[in-house]
Design a protein around this motif. Structure first.
Motif, PDB file in Angstrom:
ATOM      1  N   ILE A  31       0.866  -1.186   0.000  1.00  0.00           N
ATOM      2  CA  ILE A  31       0.000   0.000   0.000  1.00  0.00           C
ATOM      3  C   ILE A  31       0.895   1.226   0.000  1.00  0.00           C
ATOM      4  O   ILE A  31       1.862   1.282   0.773  1.00  0.00           O
ATOM      5  CB  ILE A  31      -0.870   0.035   1.279  1.00  0.00           C
ATOM      6  N   TYR A  33       0.925   5.572   0.041  1.00  0.00           N
ATOM      7  CA  TYR A  33       0.292   6.886   0.095  1.00  0.00           C
ATOM      8  C   TYR A  33       1.359   7.943  -0.133  1.00  0.00           C
ATOM      9  O   TYR A  33       2.537   7.724   0.192  1.00  0.00           O
ATOM     10  CB  TYR A  33      -0.332   7.127   1.477  1.00  0.00           C
ATOM     11  N   ASN A  50      -3.742   4.714   8.249  1.00  0.00           N
ATOM     12  CA  ASN A  50      -4.522   4.279   7.070  1.00  0.00           C
ATOM     13  C   ASN A  50      -4.007   2.940   6.574  1.00  0.00           C
ATOM     14  O   ASN A  50      -4.779   2.046   6.225  1.00  0.00           O
ATOM     15  CB  ASN A  50      -4.382   5.277   5.910  1.00  0.00           C
ATOM     16  N   ILE A  51      -2.671   2.814   6.540  1.00  0.00           N
ATOM     17  CA  ILE A  51      -2.077   1.560   6.044  1.00  0.00           C
ATOM     18  C   ILE A  51      -2.446   0.404   6.979  1.00  0.00           C
ATOM     19  O   ILE A  51      -2.825  -0.683   6.535  1.00  0.00           O
ATOM     20  CB  ILE A  51      -0.540   1.715   5.901  1.00  0.00           C
ATOM     21  N   GLU A  53      -5.049   0.175   8.824  1.00  0.00           N
ATOM     22  CA  GLU A  53      -6.470  -0.171   8.606  1.00  0.00           C
ATOM     23  C   GLU A  53      -6.665  -0.892   7.272  1.00  0.00           C
ATOM     24  O   GLU A  53      -7.377  -1.887   7.203  1.00  0.00           O
ATOM     25  CB  GLU A  53      -7.323   1.102   8.663  1.00  0.00           C
ATOM     26  N   ASP A  54      -5.995  -0.395   6.224  1.00  0.00           N
ATOM     27  CA  ASP A  54      -6.136  -1.042   4.910  1.00  0.00           C
ATOM     28  C   ASP A  54      -5.730  -2.512   4.987  1.00  0.00           C
ATOM     29  O   ASP A  54      -6.331  -3.372   4.345  1.00  0.00           O
ATOM     30  CB  ASP A  54      -5.226  -0.368   3.871  1.00  0.00           C
ATOM     31  N   LYS A  56      -5.755  -4.302   7.627  1.00  0.00           N
ATOM     32  CA  LYS A  56      -6.509  -4.940   8.724  1.00  0.00           C
ATOM     33  C   LYS A  56      -5.571  -5.565   9.758  1.00  0.00           C
ATOM     34  O   LYS A  56      -5.761  -6.703  10.190  1.00  0.00           O
ATOM     35  CB  LYS A  56      -7.478  -6.000   8.168  1.00  0.00           C
TER      36      LYS A  56
END
Ligand code: BGC
Length: 251
Positions: A31, A33, A50-51, A53-54, A56
């Motif tokens: 991932i 950003y 964010n990473i 969460e992405d 999980k």
């Protein structure tokens, strides 16, 4: 399988993935950003979140490769990240924002750890220098596989300023150098590093390692220089290995 989430913070991009630390391979999508500008501490850590969460990731600790001098999870320099990072306790901030425990080391040290374990430096006795060429120049120094952390060869006084202002990928772009011109600049820097350390092997990493064949013909064959086997994933893989080591230390 020993899965570990790790994040590689760079001046332009923040990348993360799950790593199988037993094989040194990514076991999730990578991932990426864009790094916030300015790269303020809470903004950067929100991107890390964010990473997390992405991917999980709820399993606990994370590994972080960070583009600065890092000792005991404290940031000590900021040539490649916003100045407000200096003296920040990265572990504390990451815990506040993500709720997770973390283990941070210099990004080039992380890349070197991965190359020594799984890449081109695997069977190399003696001294190895990992050099990551990106917005800055990161460096990792190893003796028989053992890391001497926070060696900053990109920040070495060189010509009119510091080495990374001449031989990084950013310098190539800003000065609009052809690949041949860049190869010559890089060769000069590598000669300089060699004069001081006489390493047994130098490994070139960072995004530009994918383009090694564009400039490698300008590098003196008497220097033992190669491109990173793990290319730009070395930082993520090494940060994951580091987190796993640190976790096991505290268990
Ligand atoms: C920093 C290093 C970092 C390198 C690559 C340099 O400007 O001083 O700590 O490893 O950039 O990100």
């Amino acid at each position: 399988m020993n899965a570990q989430l790790a994040i590689d913070v760079g001046a332009t991009g923040i990348k993360g993935a799950l790593v199988d630390v037993g094989s040194g391979s990514l076991i999730s999508d990578r991932i990426k950003y864009t790094t916030p500008s300015p790269a303020l501490p809470h903004k950067v850590v929100k991107v890390m979140n964010n990473i997390i969460e992405d991917l999980k990731w709820t399993d606990g600790d994370i590994g972080i490769g960070f583009p600065a001098v890092v000792k005991n999870n404290l940031c000590f320099s900021a040539s490649n990240i916003d100045e407000s990072w200096i003296n920040i306790d990265i572990q504390k901030l990451v815990k506040e924002i993500t709720g997770l425990n973390s283990h941070t080391l210099n990004d080039a040290d992380a890349a070197g750890i991965a190359e020594v374990a799984f890449g081109k430096a695997q069977d190399q006795d003696g001294s190895v220098i990992m050099l990551t060429l990106g917005s800055g120049i990161g460096s990792g120094l190893f003796k028989d596989g053992e890391l001497l952390p926070n060696v900053e060869l990109g920040r070495m006084i060189y010509r009119e300023s510091v080495a990374e202002h001449y031989a990084s990928n950013r310098a190539r772009k800003t000065k609009d150098l052809s690949w041949d011109q860049y190869g010559e600049e890089l060769n000069e820097f590598l000669q300089y590093v060699n004069r001081i350390f006489t390493p047994d092997l130098m490994v070139i990493g960072g995004g530009i390692s994918k383009k090694f064949s564009n400039y490698s013909h300008k590098i003196d064959p008497a220097l033992n220089v190669t491109d990173a086997a793990l290319k730009n994933n070395a930082g993520i893989i090494g940060a994951a290995m580091y987190a796993m080591q640190m976790k096991n230390k505290t268990v």
